[in-house]
Design a protein around this motif. Sequence first.
Motif, mmCIF file in Angstrom:
data_model
loop_
_atom_site.group_PDB
_atom_site.id
_atom_site.type_symbol
_atom_site.label_atom_id
_atom_site.label_comp_id
_atom_site.label_asym_id
_atom_site.label_seq_id
_atom_site.Cartn_x
_atom_site.Cartn_y
_atom_site.Cartn_z
ATOM 1 N N GLU A 131 0.831 -1.212 0.000
ATOM 2 C CA GLU A 131 0.000 0.000 0.000
ATOM 3 C C GLU A 131 0.860 1.254 0.000
ATOM 4 O O GLU A 131 0.527 2.248 -0.657
ATOM 5 N N LEU A 132 1.984 1.214 0.717
ATOM 6 C CA LEU A 132 2.909 2.345 0.714
ATOM 7 C C LEU A 132 3.417 2.636 -0.697
ATOM 8 O O LEU A 132 3.480 3.789 -1.125
ATOM 9 N N SER A 133 3.784 1.573 -1.400
ATOM 10 C CA SER A 133 4.312 1.735 -2.760
ATOM 11 C C SER A 133 3.254 2.317 -3.693
ATOM 12 O O SER A 133 3.546 3.192 -4.517
ATOM 13 N N LEU A 134 2.024 1.845 -3.559
ATOM 14 C CA LEU A 134 0.943 2.339 -4.413
ATOM 15 C C LEU A 134 0.643 3.807 -4.124
ATOM 16 O O LEU A 134 0.424 4.602 -5.045
ATOM 17 N N GLU A 139 1.142 9.596 -5.552
ATOM 18 C CA GLU A 139 1.509 10.942 -5.130
ATOM 19 C C GLU A 139 2.638 11.520 -5.977
ATOM 20 O O GLU A 139 2.764 12.742 -6.085
ATOM 21 N N ASP A 140 3.458 10.673 -6.577
ATOM 22 C CA ASP A 140 4.546 11.159 -7.431
ATOM 23 C C ASP A 140 4.018 11.939 -8.638
ATOM 24 O O ASP A 140 4.738 12.764 -9.219
ATOM 25 N N VAL A 193 7.712 32.882 -18.636
ATOM 26 C CA VAL A 193 8.961 32.585 -17.929
ATOM 27 C C VAL A 193 8.801 32.842 -16.430
ATOM 28 O O VAL A 193 9.273 32.062 -15.591
ATOM 29 N N GLY A 194 8.128 33.946 -16.086
ATOM 30 C CA GLY A 194 7.952 34.287 -14.682
ATOM 31 C C GLY A 194 7.110 33.271 -13.926
ATOM 32 O O GLY A 194 7.476 32.831 -12.837
ATOM 33 N N SER A 195 5.979 32.876 -14.514
ATOM 34 C CA SER A 195 5.111 31.908 -13.829
ATOM 35 C C SER A 195 5.794 30.558 -13.677
ATOM 36 O O SER A 195 5.623 29.870 -12.662
ATOM 37 N N ALA A 196 6.603 30.168 -14.661
ATOM 38 C CA ALA A 196 7.296 28.882 -14.585
ATOM 39 C C ALA A 196 8.320 28.867 -13.454
ATOM 40 O O ALA A 196 8.390 27.905 -12.679
ATOM 41 N N ASN A 197 9.097 29.943 -13.342
ATOM 42 C CA ASN A 197 10.228 29.946 -12.418
ATOM 43 C C ASN A 197 9.924 30.517 -11.043
ATOM 44 O O ASN A 197 10.695 30.298 -10.097
ATOM 45 N N ILE A 198 8.808 31.226 -10.928
ATOM 46 C CA ILE A 198 8.433 31.759 -9.619
ATOM 47 C C ILE A 198 7.305 30.949 -8.991
ATOM 48 O O ILE A 198 7.216 30.844 -7.759
ATOM 49 N N LEU A 199 6.451 30.353 -9.813
ATOM 50 C CA LEU A 199 5.293 29.639 -9.287
ATOM 51 C C LEU A 199 5.368 28.133 -9.537
ATOM 52 O O LEU A 199 5.554 27.350 -8.603
ATOM 53 N N PHE A 200 5.226 27.699 -10.785
ATOM 54 C CA PHE A 200 5.016 26.286 -11.079
ATOM 55 C C PHE A 200 6.162 25.380 -10.609
ATOM 56 O O PHE A 200 5.934 24.395 -9.904
ATOM 57 N N LEU A 201 7.390 25.690 -10.996
ATOM 58 C CA LEU A 201 8.515 24.822 -10.629
ATOM 59 C C LEU A 201 8.802 24.839 -9.126
ATOM 60 O O LEU A 201 9.023 23.775 -8.530
ATOM 61 N N PRO A 202 8.779 26.014 -8.468
ATOM 62 C CA PRO A 202 8.935 25.992 -7.011
ATOM 63 C C PRO A 202 7.802 25.245 -6.300
ATOM 64 O O PRO A 202 8.039 24.567 -5.293
ATOM 65 N N TRP A 203 6.571 25.381 -6.807
ATOM 66 C CA TRP A 203 5.463 24.622 -6.208
ATOM 67 C C TRP A 203 5.733 23.124 -6.306
ATOM 68 O O TRP A 203 5.480 22.380 -5.356
ATOM 69 N N ALA A 204 6.214 22.686 -7.454
ATOM 70 C CA ALA A 204 6.515 21.266 -7.631
ATOM 71 C C ALA A 204 7.571 20.809 -6.630
ATOM 72 O O ALA A 204 7.452 19.737 -6.023
ATOM 73 N N GLY A 205 8.604 21.622 -6.437
ATOM 74 C CA GLY A 205 9.647 21.264 -5.481
ATOM 75 C C GLY A 205 9.128 21.186 -4.057
ATOM 76 O O GLY A 205 9.482 20.263 -3.306
ATOM 77 N N LYS A 206 8.284 22.131 -3.669
ATOM 78 C CA LYS A 206 7.733 22.113 -2.306
ATOM 79 C C LYS A 206 6.821 20.910 -2.107
ATOM 80 O O LYS A 206 6.834 20.275 -1.053
ATOM 81 N N LEU A 207 6.026 20.578 -3.128
ATOM 82 C CA LEU A 207 5.140 19.423 -3.010
ATOM 83 C C LEU A 207 5.931 18.120 -2.900
ATOM 84 O O LEU A 207 5.493 17.186 -2.228
ATOM 85 N N LYS A 208 7.078 18.042 -3.558
ATOM 86 C CA LYS A 208 7.917 16.844 -3.422
ATOM 87 C C LYS A 208 8.359 16.663 -1.972
ATOM 88 O O LYS A 208 8.371 15.546 -1.446
ATOM 89 N N ILE A 209 8.687 17.778 -1.314
ATOM 90 C CA ILE A 209 9.061 17.708 0.096
ATOM 91 C C ILE A 209 7.882 17.243 0.938
ATOM 92 O O ILE A 209 8.015 16.388 1.820
ATOM 93 N N GLU A 213 7.591 13.769 3.036
ATOM 94 C CA GLU A 213 7.304 13.831 4.473
ATOM 95 C C GLU A 213 6.149 12.895 4.839
ATOM 96 O O GLU A 213 6.212 12.173 5.835
ATOM 97 N N ARG A 214 5.100 12.902 4.020
ATOM 98 C CA ARG A 214 3.970 12.006 4.275
ATOM 99 C C ARG A 214 4.417 10.548 4.209
ATOM 100 O O ARG A 214 3.985 9.710 5.006
ATOM 101 N N GLN A 215 5.271 10.238 3.218
ATOM 102 C CA GLN A 215 5.738 8.869 3.066
ATOM 103 C C GLN A 215 6.546 8.435 4.288
ATOM 104 O O GLN A 215 6.412 7.312 4.770
ATOM 105 N N LEU A 216 7.377 9.335 4.805
ATOM 106 C CA LEU A 216 8.153 9.015 5.995
ATOM 107 C C LEU A 216 7.246 8.773 7.201
ATOM 108 O O LEU A 216 7.508 7.885 8.018
ATOM 109 N N VAL A 217 6.187 9.564 7.297
ATOM 110 C CA VAL A 217 5.242 9.388 8.403
ATOM 111 C C VAL A 217 4.560 8.028 8.309
ATOM 112 O O VAL A 217 4.385 7.332 9.316
ATOM 113 N N ARG A 218 4.181 7.632 7.084
ATOM 114 C CA ARG A 218 3.559 6.312 6.911
ATOM 115 C C ARG A 218 4.545 5.193 7.234
ATOM 116 O O ARG A 218 4.185 4.180 7.846
ATOM 117 N N GLU A 219 5.793 5.359 6.807
ATOM 118 C CA GLU A 219 6.807 4.346 7.111
ATOM 119 C C GLU A 219 7.019 4.238 8.614
ATOM 120 O O GLU A 219 7.155 3.136 9.159
#
Length: 259
Positions: A131-134, A139-140, A193-209, A213-219
Amino acid sequence: MDKSTVGGIFLAFAGIALGLIIEGGKVGQMIQPTAAMIVFGGTIGAVLIQFPLEVVMEAAGQLRFVFTHKAGSSAGLAESLLRYAHKARRDGMLSLDEELDGITDPFLKKTLMLAIDGMEPDELRGIMDLELSLKAEKEDQIPRVFEAAGGFAPTIGIIGAVLGLIQVMQKLENINEVGKGIAVAFVATVYGVGSANILFLPWAGKLKIRMRERQLVREMTLEAVVSILEGINPRVLEGKMSGYLNKSPEVEREKLAYQ
């Protein structure tokens, strides 16, 4: 509220606006509804082509975790798990059945329920590892939506600029209008260019964190419940969970104290 996200966005836009003003420009020059329509409409459309609608909607819903974060929630979960360990050691595994109604975390509730039902530790670990893997695979996809948006937006911005230049070329007889038209056309590129580098890509990086974190909590949850089932000393379990908490950069590192 996540001060890092909010402060970062404010600082980025403030820096750009201040630089524009210092160079003699006006912030009002950057407000072009048509350019915004082309860039953001085109980007959202491209994302919808690449990802199923349910994934895009899920990503939109998860965006709130970029701006909000509940500090110390994992430490609170660890306290509950240690309390369960002490209770199971004192009164037996079946005594935890009365705790199930008060558990809101679906993963913890399912894991603890299987343990109470008498499942062997190895079998429980195998089922919940799957279930963790799924969950991790599902979430990826969330950060990938914003990564894709960050890739599409600059290109859509160029398309917007070219469309604007096409309109400018039809007014070559009026040189003043040509200059204004070119300036307006390139606003679309700035948006992309602005929306990509100020919003979308940073949002993706924060969501990965957040997802990690959620995965570590489940583990940590799975390891704790299996340890409780195996009858491991609660003090040993506390050490294990402290290791999980220290892996996450976003988890509040509090010294756990238990009765």
